[in-house]
Design a protein around this motif. Structure first.
Motif, PDB file in Angstrom:
ATOM      1  N   ASP A  33     -10.601   3.651  40.700  1.00 37.58           N
ATOM      2  CA  ASP A  33     -10.064   2.409  40.134  1.00 37.58           C
ATOM      3  C   ASP A  33      -8.776   1.988  40.842  1.00 37.58           C
ATOM      4  OD1 ASP A  33      -8.375   4.393  39.246  1.00 37.58           O
ATOM      5  OD2 ASP A  33      -8.736   4.040  37.122  1.00 37.58           O
ATOM      6  N   ASP A  34      -8.370   2.730  41.885  1.00 38.77           N
ATOM      7  CA  ASP A  34      -7.177   2.483  42.692  1.00 38.77           C
ATOM      8  C   ASP A  34      -5.859   2.728  41.955  1.00 38.77           C
ATOM      9  OD1 ASP A  34      -7.515   2.186  45.361  1.00 38.77           O
ATOM     10  OD2 ASP A  34      -7.175   0.034  45.415  1.00 38.77           O
ATOM     11  N   LEU A  35      -5.900   3.297  40.755  1.00 44.78           N
ATOM     12  CA  LEU A  35      -4.679   3.575  40.005  1.00 44.78           C
ATOM     13  C   LEU A  35      -4.114   4.936  40.389  1.00 44.78           C
ATOM     14  CD1 LEU A  35      -5.673   2.367  36.426  1.00 44.78           C
ATOM     15  CD2 LEU A  35      -4.218   1.193  38.087  1.00 44.78           C
ATOM     16  N   PRO A  36      -2.812   5.006  40.655  1.00 44.00           N
ATOM     17  CA  PRO A  36      -2.192   6.300  40.933  1.00 44.00           C
ATOM     18  C   PRO A  36      -2.149   7.164  39.677  1.00 44.00           C
ATOM     19  CG  PRO A  36      -0.827   4.488  41.723  1.00 44.00           C
ATOM     20  CD  PRO A  36      -1.885   3.904  40.849  1.00 44.00           C
ATOM     21  N   ARG A  37      -2.278   8.465  39.873  1.00 44.01           N
ATOM     22  CA  ARG A  37      -2.131   9.457  38.812  1.00 44.01           C
ATOM     23  C   ARG A  37      -1.294  10.594  39.383  1.00 44.01           C
ATOM     24  NH1 ARG A  37      -6.861   6.938  38.193  1.00 44.01           N
ATOM     25  NH2 ARG A  37      -7.459   6.286  36.096  1.00 44.01           N
ATOM     26  N   VAL A  38      -0.466  11.183  38.530  1.00 41.00           N
ATOM     27  CA  VAL A  38       0.502  12.181  38.968  1.00 41.00           C
ATOM     28  C   VAL A  38       0.124  13.550  38.408  1.00 41.00           C
ATOM     29  CG1 VAL A  38       2.940  12.826  38.905  1.00 41.00           C
ATOM     30  CG2 VAL A  38       2.290  10.403  39.044  1.00 41.00           C
ATOM     31  N   PHE A  39       0.186  14.566  39.261  1.00 45.58           N
ATOM     32  CA  PHE A  39      -0.142  15.929  38.871  1.00 45.58           C
ATOM     33  C   PHE A  39       1.008  16.850  39.281  1.00 45.58           C
ATOM     34  CE2 PHE A  39      -4.019  13.596  39.210  1.00 45.58           C
ATOM     35  CZ  PHE A  39      -4.701  13.978  38.076  1.00 45.58           C
ATOM     36  N   LYS A  53       5.335   3.619  35.419  1.00 47.75           N
ATOM     37  CA  LYS A  53       4.868   4.745  34.615  1.00 47.75           C
ATOM     38  C   LYS A  53       3.399   4.991  34.951  1.00 47.75           C
ATOM     39  CE  LYS A  53       4.292   6.079  29.812  1.00 47.75           C
ATOM     40  NZ  LYS A  53       2.878   6.309  29.914  1.00 47.75           N
ATOM     41  N   TYR A  54       3.118   6.183  35.442  1.00 45.67           N
ATOM     42  CA  TYR A  54       1.751   6.553  35.787  1.00 45.67           C
ATOM     43  C   TYR A  54       1.280   7.676  34.877  1.00 45.67           C
ATOM     44  CZ  TYR A  54       2.806   3.991  40.058  1.00 45.67           C
ATOM     45  OH  TYR A  54       3.177   3.023  40.950  1.00 45.67           O
ATOM     46  N   GLU A  55      -0.011   7.708  34.661  1.00 45.56           N
ATOM     47  CA  GLU A  55      -0.592   8.802  33.886  1.00 45.56           C
ATOM     48  C   GLU A  55      -0.244  10.109  34.592  1.00 45.56           C
ATOM     49  OE1 GLU A  55      -4.849   9.467  31.634  1.00 45.56           O
ATOM     50  OE2 GLU A  55      -4.823   8.301  33.476  1.00 45.56           O
ATOM     51  N   THR A  56       0.301  11.066  33.824  1.00 44.26           N
ATOM     52  CA  THR A  56       0.814  12.300  34.411  1.00 44.26           C
ATOM     53  C   THR A  56       0.239  13.519  33.708  1.00 44.26           C
ATOM     54  OG1 THR A  56       2.872  11.159  34.992  1.00 44.26           O
ATOM     55  CG2 THR A  56       2.945  13.564  34.943  1.00 44.26           C
ATOM     56  N   PHE A  57      -0.046  14.549  34.499  1.00 42.65           N
ATOM     57  CA  PHE A  57      -0.640  15.779  34.009  1.00 42.65           C
ATOM     58  C   PHE A  57       0.127  16.962  34.586  1.00 42.65           C
ATOM     59  CE2 PHE A  57      -3.701  12.423  34.417  1.00 42.65           C
ATOM     60  CZ  PHE A  57      -4.340  12.423  33.201  1.00 42.65           C
ATOM     61  N   ILE A  58       0.352  17.977  33.764  1.00 45.09           N
ATOM     62  CA  ILE A  58       1.068  19.177  34.177  1.00 45.09           C
ATOM     63  C   ILE A  58       0.124  20.374  34.028  1.00 45.09           C
ATOM     64  CG2 ILE A  58       3.079  20.657  33.744  1.00 45.09           C
ATOM     65  CD1 ILE A  58       4.378  18.180  32.371  1.00 45.09           C
ATOM     66  N   VAL A  94       7.817  12.193  30.425  1.00 44.80           N
ATOM     67  CA  VAL A  94       6.885  11.400  31.242  1.00 44.80           C
ATOM     68  C   VAL A  94       5.560  11.140  30.533  1.00 44.80           C
ATOM     69  CG1 VAL A  94       7.932  12.125  33.421  1.00 44.80           C
ATOM     70  CG2 VAL A  94       6.001  13.420  32.504  1.00 44.80           C
ATOM     71  N   GLU A  95       5.499  11.531  29.252  1.00 43.64           N
ATOM     72  CA  GLU A  95       4.285  11.369  28.440  1.00 43.64           C
ATOM     73  C   GLU A  95       3.083  12.027  29.111  1.00 43.64           C
ATOM     74  OE1 GLU A  95       3.757   7.330  27.050  1.00 43.64           O
ATOM     75  OE2 GLU A  95       5.932   7.075  26.858  1.00 43.64           O
ATOM     76  N   ALA A  96       3.274  13.278  29.518  1.00 44.02           N
ATOM     77  CA  ALA A  96       2.230  14.026  30.215  1.00 44.02           C
ATOM     78  C   ALA A  96       1.446  14.903  29.259  1.00 44.02           C
ATOM     79  CB  ALA A  96       2.860  14.901  31.301  1.00 44.02           C
ATOM     80  N   GLU A  97       0.284  15.321  29.728  1.00 46.38           N
ATOM     81  CA  GLU A  97      -0.549  16.280  29.013  1.00 46.38           C
ATOM     82  C   GLU A  97      -0.724  17.507  29.897  1.00 46.38           C
ATOM     83  OE1 GLU A  97      -3.996  14.687  26.835  1.00 46.38           O
ATOM     84  OE2 GLU A  97      -3.486  12.791  27.802  1.00 46.38           O
ATOM     85  N   PHE A  98      -1.046  18.638  29.258  1.00 45.82           N
ATOM     86  CA  PHE A  98      -1.249  19.888  29.988  1.00 45.82           C
ATOM     87  C   PHE A  98      -2.741  20.170  30.130  1.00 45.82           C
ATOM     88  CE2 PHE A  98       2.928  20.208  28.092  1.00 45.82           C
ATOM     89  CZ  PHE A  98       3.701  20.732  29.110  1.00 45.82           C
ATOM     90  N   PHE A  99      -3.142  20.537  31.348  1.00 43.93           N
ATOM     91  CA  PHE A  99      -4.538  20.863  31.654  1.00 43.93           C
ATOM     92  C   PHE A  99      -4.568  21.953  32.708  1.00 43.93           C
ATOM     93  CE2 PHE A  99      -5.088  16.570  30.013  1.00 43.93           C
ATOM     94  CZ  PHE A  99      -6.259  16.662  29.302  1.00 43.93           C
ATOM     95  N   ASP A 100      -5.732  22.604  32.839  1.00 43.82           N
ATOM     96  CA  ASP A 100      -5.985  23.491  33.972  1.00 43.82           C
ATOM     97  C   ASP A 100      -6.261  22.584  35.167  1.00 43.82           C
ATOM     98  OD1 ASP A 100      -6.738  25.409  35.790  1.00 43.82           O
ATOM     99  OD2 ASP A 100      -8.652  25.854  34.816  1.00 43.82           O
ATOM    100  N   LEU A 101      -5.414  22.614  36.159  1.00 47.72           N
ATOM    101  CA  LEU A 101      -5.508  21.658  37.269  1.00 47.72           C
ATOM    102  C   LEU A 101      -5.661  22.294  38.642  1.00 47.72           C
ATOM    103  CD1 LEU A 101      -2.562  19.333  36.156  1.00 47.72           C
ATOM    104  CD2 LEU A 101      -5.018  18.880  35.883  1.00 47.72           C
TER     105      LEU A 101
END
Length: 162
Positions: free
Chosen positions: A59-65, A114-119, A151-158
């Motif tokens: 979708d061309d949207l940046p996402r941060v990990f 603000k990009y969707e962020t995951f830790i 950063v309104e992030a969520e935690f996942f196995d990444l």
């Protein structure tokens, strides 16, 4: 391990939110150093120092990990966390334009938008983790849940298993 008072955008935003941080500085030139070198220079285990990676989806949207510097991002796991079919790494030449930060000094805090962020979920096992302060040579030590809140992030196995 030195503690400095460098006031980057990331530091200011965290302080404005009342989030406790410890600042670290390491010697640097103009060259980007890898995360393992940063960990060594600040005297911290690699599993406690995290790097910020930016991807883009179909979708061309940046996402941060945000993952440990001694790990590799699993694009498959990252896509699953982001609930998207496919992700690819953002081209290094596009980092500044998308985030406002240079490669090697990209903080998950204070990007242009603000990009969707995951830790990576391993961060939850640490009292604090260390991420870039937004400039090469400067790092922020922060509680993982405080970073997630900021950063309104969520935690996942990444990450891929090494």
């Amino acid at each position: 391990m030195s503690k400095k008072n460098y006031k980057s955008i990331a530091v200011r935003l965290l302080e404005d939110k009342g989030i406790n941080i410890i600042q670290h500085e390491y010697p640097h030139g103009k060259e980007v150093v890898d995360g393992l070198t940063v960990a060594r220079l600040i005297g911290m285990p690699a599993g406690k120092v995290y790097k910020t990676l930016v991807t883009k989806g179909i979708d061309d949207l940046p996402r941060v990990f945000v993952i440990p510097v001694d790990s590799h991002l699993s694009l498959k796991k990252a896509a699953k966390a982001a609930k998207i079919k496919h992700l690819e790494m953002l081209n290094a030449r596009d980092i500044v334009g998308i985030t406002g930060y240079v490669r090697g000094g990209c903080s998950p805090v204070g990007m242009k938008k603000k990009y969707e962020t995951f830790i990576h979920e391993a961060a939850l096992k640490e009292d604090t983790i260390i991420v870039s302060a937004g400039k090469i040579g400067y790092q922020i030590e922060i509680a993982p849940k405080d970073l997630a809140r900021a950063v309104e992030a969520e935690f996942f196995d990444l990450v891929d298993k090494l």
